[in-house]
Design a protein around this motif. Structure first.
Motif, PDB file in Angstrom:
ATOM      1  N   ILE A 176       5.785  -1.969  -1.762  1.00  0.00           N
ATOM      2  CA  ILE A 176       5.991  -1.575  -0.369  1.00  0.00           C
ATOM      3  C   ILE A 176       6.712  -2.688   0.388  1.00  0.00           C
ATOM      4  CG2 ILE A 176       4.807  -1.053   1.811  1.00  0.00           C
ATOM      5  CD1 ILE A 176       2.619   0.334  -0.007  1.00  0.00           C
ATOM      6  N   ALA A 177       6.298  -3.926   0.165  1.00  0.00           N
ATOM      7  CA  ALA A 177       6.939  -5.062   0.847  1.00  0.00           C
ATOM      8  C   ALA A 177       8.410  -5.189   0.459  1.00  0.00           C
ATOM      9  CB  ALA A 177       6.188  -6.358   0.524  1.00  0.00           C
TER      10      ALA A 177
ATOM     11  N   LEU B 235       3.814  -6.673   7.405  1.00  0.00           N
ATOM     12  CA  LEU B 235       5.137  -6.065   7.266  1.00  0.00           C
ATOM     13  C   LEU B 235       5.609  -5.362   8.528  1.00  0.00           C
ATOM     14  CD1 LEU B 235       4.593  -4.489   3.732  1.00  0.00           C
ATOM     15  CD2 LEU B 235       5.698  -6.677   4.279  1.00  0.00           C
TER      16      LEU B 235
ATOM     17  N   ILE C 196       4.649   2.993   6.924  1.00  0.00           N
ATOM     18  CA  ILE C 196       3.740   2.741   5.806  1.00  0.00           C
ATOM     19  C   ILE C 196       2.458   3.512   6.100  1.00  0.00           C
ATOM     20  CG2 ILE C 196       2.417   1.003   4.551  1.00  0.00           C
ATOM     21  CD1 ILE C 196       4.501  -1.072   5.611  1.00  0.00           C
TER      22      ILE C 196
ATOM     23  N   CYS D  14      10.337  -2.424   2.196  1.00  0.00           N
ATOM     24  CA  CYS D  14      10.480  -2.721   3.629  1.00  0.00           C
ATOM     25  C   CYS D  14      11.550  -3.781   3.862  1.00  0.00           C
ATOM     26  CB  CYS D  14       9.148  -3.197   4.214  1.00  0.00           C
ATOM     27  SG  CYS D  14       7.939  -1.887   4.415  1.00  0.00           S
TER      28      CYS D  14
ATOM     29  N   MET E 245       3.054   1.190  10.786  1.00  0.00           N
ATOM     30  CA  MET E 245       2.061   1.714   9.851  1.00  0.00           C
ATOM     31  C   MET E 245       1.392   2.923  10.476  1.00  0.00           C
ATOM     32  SD  MET E 245       0.130  -1.633   8.247  1.00  0.00           S
ATOM     33  CE  MET E 245      -1.064  -0.632   7.347  1.00  0.00           C
TER      34      MET E 245
ATOM     35  N   ASP F 132      -4.632  -0.401   4.750  1.00  0.00           N
ATOM     36  CA  ASP F 132      -4.756  -1.744   4.182  1.00  0.00           C
ATOM     37  C   ASP F 132      -4.249  -2.791   5.171  1.00  0.00           C
ATOM     38  OD1 ASP F 132      -4.610  -4.108   2.732  1.00  0.00           O
ATOM     39  OD2 ASP F 132      -3.843  -3.142   0.925  1.00  0.00           O
TER      40      ASP F 132
ATOM     41  N   ASP G 266      -3.729  -5.857   4.842  1.00  0.00           N
ATOM     42  CA  ASP G 266      -2.751  -6.791   4.273  1.00  0.00           C
ATOM     43  C   ASP G 266      -1.319  -6.368   4.594  1.00  0.00           C
ATOM     44  OD1 ASP G 266      -4.895  -8.142   3.169  1.00  0.00           O
ATOM     45  OD2 ASP G 266      -4.604  -7.336   1.155  1.00  0.00           O
ATOM     46  N   LEU G 267      -1.101  -5.068   4.702  1.00  0.00           N
ATOM     47  CA  LEU G 267       0.249  -4.561   4.959  1.00  0.00           C
ATOM     48  C   LEU G 267       0.696  -4.767   6.402  1.00  0.00           C
ATOM     49  CD1 LEU G 267       0.041  -1.307   2.831  1.00  0.00           C
ATOM     50  CD2 LEU G 267       1.298  -3.401   2.285  1.00  0.00           C
TER      51      LEU G 267
ATOM     52  N   ASP H  84       1.221  -2.805  -2.982  1.00  0.00           N
ATOM     53  CA  ASP H  84       1.535  -3.568  -1.762  1.00  0.00           C
ATOM     54  C   ASP H  84       2.853  -4.328  -1.906  1.00  0.00           C
ATOM     55  OD1 ASP H  84      -1.007  -2.726  -1.164  1.00  0.00           O
ATOM     56  OD2 ASP H  84      -1.766  -4.708  -0.640  1.00  0.00           O
ATOM     57  N   ASP H  85       3.061  -4.923  -3.074  1.00  0.00           N
ATOM     58  CA  ASP H  85       4.279  -5.698  -3.294  1.00  0.00           C
ATOM     59  C   ASP H  85       5.508  -4.804  -3.343  1.00  0.00           C
ATOM     60  OD1 ASP H  85       2.941  -8.207  -3.456  1.00  0.00           O
ATOM     61  OD2 ASP H  85       2.331  -7.718  -5.496  1.00  0.00           O
TER      62      ASP H  85
ATOM     63  N   SER I 157      -1.052   3.790   5.313  1.00  0.00           N
ATOM     64  CA  SER I 157      -2.106   3.024   4.651  1.00  0.00           C
ATOM     65  C   SER I 157      -3.057   2.481   5.703  1.00  0.00           C
ATOM     66  CB  SER I 157      -1.494   1.857   3.867  1.00  0.00           C
ATOM     67  OG  SER I 157      -2.500   1.070   3.280  1.00  0.00           O
TER      68      SER I 157
END
Length: 182
Positions: free
Chosen positions: A73-74, A98, A88, A77, A105, A92, A94-95, A70-71, A90
């Motif tokens: 990916i962040a 972003l 993205i 981005c 996403m 998830d 949490d993403l 995740d980090d 996913s």
């Protein structure tokens, strides 16, 4: 090329968040240890696949020690969102923080594209305030406790009323409902 580039992000072992909060993801069932996987077989399969599609869709595999996918990916981005359209892939949630300028996403499990409107629908706030809502409501999938009695809907109401988590905390005495205020 015109198709862009695929970047596969992998977790890099023990997470730095566990150093801050030892119970982070402690509720998750142990998955098969990645050392059990035959990475040579996986690498060979990916190499075969890469040979077939590399002319139109090259990929990179990224893994950084103690850093979650995740980090990574962040970071990507943040670095490339103005130069490239980033998707993205996913499910998830949490993403979703972003999503925005140049970033969407794709939940491949549901075949659903997630943009700012879908983030608003799920969290009641825009992508830039998802982290504030999750801080108040908690995140059971990562074993992160929130404020007792505050769920996603109430957290969104508070964030929308006060602006962000810092303002909710600074102005907690103004919250009308005693249980929420407490």
């Amino acid at each position: 090329n015109k198709y862009g580039e695929l970047v596969i992000c992998n977790d890099g072992g023990k997470y730095w968040r566990k150093d801050i909060f030892p119970h982070y993801k402690a509720n998750r069932k142990k998955s098969r240890d990645s050392s059990d996987l035959d990475w040579n077989v996986i690498h060979n399969i990916m190499n075969d696949l890469y040979q077939e599609v590399s002319a139109t869709f090259p990929y990179k595999n990224v893994k950084i020690e103690k850093v979650e996918a995740d980090d990574i990916i962040a970071i990507l981005c943040e670095k490339y969102h103005t130069e490239e359209n980033i998707v993205i892939v996913s499910s998830d949630k949490d993403l979703m923080q972003l999503v925005g300028d140049g970033v969407t996403m794709l939940d491949a499990m549901k075949n659903k594209t997630i943009g700012p409107d879908q983030v608003m629908e799920k969290f009641g706030v825009g992508p830039d305030r998802v982290i504030d809502v999750q801080a108040l409501a908690g995140d059971s999938s990562d074993n992160v406790p929130g404020v007792a009695g505050i769920g996603v809907k109430t957290a969104a109401l508070l964030i929308n009323e006060y602006g962000d988590l810092d303002q909710v905390l600074a102005r907690a005495e103004e919250v009308k409902q005693p249980k929420r205020r407490q």
